[in-house]
Design a protein around this motif. Sequence first.
Motif, mmCIF file in Angstrom:
data_model
loop_
_atom_site.group_PDB
_atom_site.id
_atom_site.type_symbol
_atom_site.label_atom_id
_atom_site.label_comp_id
_atom_site.label_asym_id
_atom_site.label_seq_id
_atom_site.Cartn_x
_atom_site.Cartn_y
_atom_site.Cartn_z
ATOM 1 N N UNK A 528 0.216 -1.070 -0.139
ATOM 2 C CA UNK A 528 -0.388 0.315 -0.225
ATOM 3 C C UNK A 528 0.960 1.296 0.348
ATOM 4 N N UNK A 529 0.598 2.189 -1.314
ATOM 5 C CA UNK A 529 1.541 3.582 -1.295
ATOM 6 C C UNK A 529 0.721 4.644 -1.420
ATOM 7 N N UNK A 530 1.006 6.330 -0.594
ATOM 8 C CA UNK A 530 0.286 6.722 -1.258
ATOM 9 C C UNK A 530 1.015 7.504 -1.971
ATOM 10 N N UNK A 531 2.268 7.217 -2.946
ATOM 11 C CA UNK A 531 2.975 7.080 -3.701
ATOM 12 C C UNK A 531 3.125 7.432 -5.359
ATOM 13 N N UNK A 532 2.999 9.051 -5.667
ATOM 14 C CA UNK A 532 2.236 9.415 -6.978
ATOM 15 C C UNK A 532 1.153 9.281 -7.546
ATOM 16 N N UNK A 533 -0.134 9.327 -6.026
ATOM 17 C CA UNK A 533 -0.903 9.550 -6.205
ATOM 18 C C UNK A 533 -1.418 11.025 -6.204
ATOM 19 N N UNK A 534 -2.593 11.405 -7.548
ATOM 20 C CA UNK A 534 -3.153 12.707 -7.837
ATOM 21 C C UNK A 534 -4.486 12.282 -7.185
ATOM 22 N N UNK A 535 -4.840 13.771 -8.018
ATOM 23 C CA UNK A 535 -6.277 14.297 -8.420
ATOM 24 C C UNK A 535 -7.351 13.232 -8.915
ATOM 25 N N UNK A 536 -6.538 12.141 -10.022
ATOM 26 C CA UNK A 536 -7.708 11.543 -10.586
ATOM 27 C C UNK A 536 -8.023 10.132 -9.633
ATOM 28 N N UNK A 537 -6.773 9.819 -9.000
ATOM 29 C CA UNK A 537 -7.303 8.747 -7.642
ATOM 30 C C UNK A 537 -8.292 9.648 -7.029
ATOM 31 N N UNK A 538 -8.076 10.467 -6.293
ATOM 32 C CA UNK A 538 -9.333 11.159 -5.386
ATOM 33 C C UNK A 538 -10.609 11.212 -6.210
ATOM 34 N N UNK A 539 -10.717 11.707 -7.126
ATOM 35 C CA UNK A 539 -11.429 11.596 -7.788
ATOM 36 C C UNK A 539 -12.593 10.403 -7.732
ATOM 37 N N UNK A 540 -12.062 9.532 -8.649
ATOM 38 C CA UNK A 540 -12.601 8.356 -9.491
ATOM 39 C C UNK A 540 -12.553 7.380 -8.487
ATOM 40 N N UNK A 541 -11.640 7.506 -7.183
ATOM 41 C CA UNK A 541 -11.919 6.376 -5.936
ATOM 42 C C UNK A 541 -12.640 6.541 -4.623
ATOM 43 N N UNK A 542 -12.172 8.063 -4.343
ATOM 44 C CA UNK A 542 -12.701 8.194 -3.564
ATOM 45 C C UNK A 542 -13.917 9.406 -3.117
ATOM 46 N N UNK A 543 -13.938 10.006 -4.018
ATOM 47 C CA UNK A 543 -15.333 10.865 -3.740
ATOM 48 C C UNK A 543 -16.251 10.287 -3.438
ATOM 49 N N UNK A 544 -17.187 9.469 -4.568
ATOM 50 C CA UNK A 544 -18.112 8.362 -3.588
ATOM 51 C C UNK A 544 -18.264 8.142 -2.976
#
Length: 674
Positions: A528-544
């Motif tokens: 598990x890593x937060x490396x290179x995570x950005x706006x796409x992951x936040x919008x696609x996977x975590x907003x819902x």
Amino acid sequence: MNSRLRNIITAVLTFGGGTALLCILAFIHINQGSVSISVGTIIDAIVAPEDNLEHHTVRMLRLPRAVMGIIAGGALAVSGAVLQTVTKNPLSSASTLGIHSGTYFAVVLSTVFFPAVLVGNGIIAAFMGGILTFLIVFVLSGSSKASPVRMVLAGMIVTFLFSSLTSVLQIFYENETAGLFLWGSGTLVQNDWDGVKFSLPIVAVAFVIILAMVFKMDTLSLGDDMATALGQNVKIVKFISIIAAVLLTSVTVSVAGPIGFIGLVAPHIIKLIGYRKHLPLLIASFIWGGNVLLLADVLARVIDPSFSELPVGAITALIGAPWLIYLVLRMKRSKYGDENTSVIAGNASVKLPMKAVIPVLVALIVLTMVVSLASGNYGFEPVMLWNALFGETDDFMLGLVVDLRLPRALVALVSGMVLAVSGLVFQGVLRNPLADPSVIGITSGAGVGALLTMYVFSVSAAWIPVGAMAGSIVFFIAVMVLAVRAQFQPTILALLGIGVSAFGSAIIQILVVQADMGVASALTWLSGTTYARGWPELIQFLFAPVLILFPILMMRIHVLDTLSLGDDTAKGLGLKVMSARFQLALIATLLAAFSVAAVGSIGFIGLIAPHLSRLLVGPANQRLLPVTMLVGGAFLVVADALSRTLLAPSEIPSGILVAIIGAPYFLWLMRKRA
């Protein structure tokens, strides 16, 4: 049929049939390979060898591998049988007590920092690591007063800790540890007879020592008090037995890597047949341990006909995890003791007002976010952050903060919240304070689904969350079915979760090897890593989860308080217990799946955050929900900041840091409550 004749038939089938099956499996095993060799040639190579390529292939590659499988399987089975007797725990084995993880960590540590210690295939390092791990688990679980569930749970936590430390070494010293990833998953690959020549004498000596003590172990199985009354020196018997058992495990790890569950499966097969005396039990366990391991290696090459070497340890986990689940369901509750695992979780020591706790946690998160945004390869730079946001700066620095650091910190914050809330819900639904998406197998299921989506079905990245959700739901259904069978007893569910999680982890190991991922990238993703995570992951996977699932959960959280009163009381209050459990657990599963899609398999947050929150505000779930959310978010934001700065410019995966922080805390909590 009289009992004498029945005993003779049983002995013939157990020992004679087991030996015959061992020979058949060995022959099938030798006959497998990337190059087809006729049966007649194999027989000639064994009985009348000649100086040609086919005979050398059989005698120098395939035959040593088969013999190593018999030796390793037998040694692990005998080790498991001895550990079960000494600890009075029918679920003990080198894998369930964490001994494998300790030996593996010791070998990797020695490879990187103390290569001079690696004499004799690293058996000294492996042995010292195994002994140390056993002592840690034994002491932290309560020593001689430890219940089986407490001991296995301590082994699970120690395994998480050592696995995380091992992953750190393998990621940062990839060249020094090259080749250890496949070995670390268990493999019988042999290039000559050196492994057999090294391991056979040590296994033989340890086995003879154990056989010399079979009658003492028969007495020991009657109980310590009875054994003492019959003149046994219980401490000496246990000491020698443990040393011999760990030695058997260490020598197999040093040659074939950590291969789990053999020590659990083989002895129980013999016990189910009816053998209880240690002389026939140990001899039969050796024979059937060899059968189980050879069968697993045969299956590994049937599953992958390309012979790219699936780790046999993953195959034994696929066999052993369902076996562990079967044993747990089969055993009576009395064998676990009446202890409720809530004594491990801890009780509320203070009950602070919400109006004090919430602002403090929010301030901690804001402060950590600021530190994270201002930290980089050159240390803490608050002036740079101020200039980037409010002053005059170039586009590069503004992009660094706004496009890289800020979305990454937000991903960590929301993922931590999601995992913490998922753990809280699972703990309430399953009435198990040790429940967590990673512990009960939901995270493993999501990982299996995500990897299948990425590397088997080869679809676009947009389908990864769909795969993660599908995998997590399949494992969720399995957990709920087992929970119903176990009548939601917390101690039994904790052990069932270990089995489900091990099964999923084995599939993930196989997929990683099949996908031919680089060792560092594979370990990083698995941890598990937060490396290179950005706006796409936040919008696609975590907003819902935040916009849809959290509000639904807030409206239903009072149901957890009703469930905590017990099923009968909850039904009396008009609650449809099974329906409520299923709905809430499904929400928790979806939360975990979204998190895995965003940041991979990060464990412990769903375990630790609810416990810390209970210490602050008490057990009421309506108070716990917002506090747990903030604690989980703060936990992963801190881990993310440390992952970037501790060894800058290198980076530690956030999931590994969480495990390194969380495992000692939980072990301390177990020791405190022991």
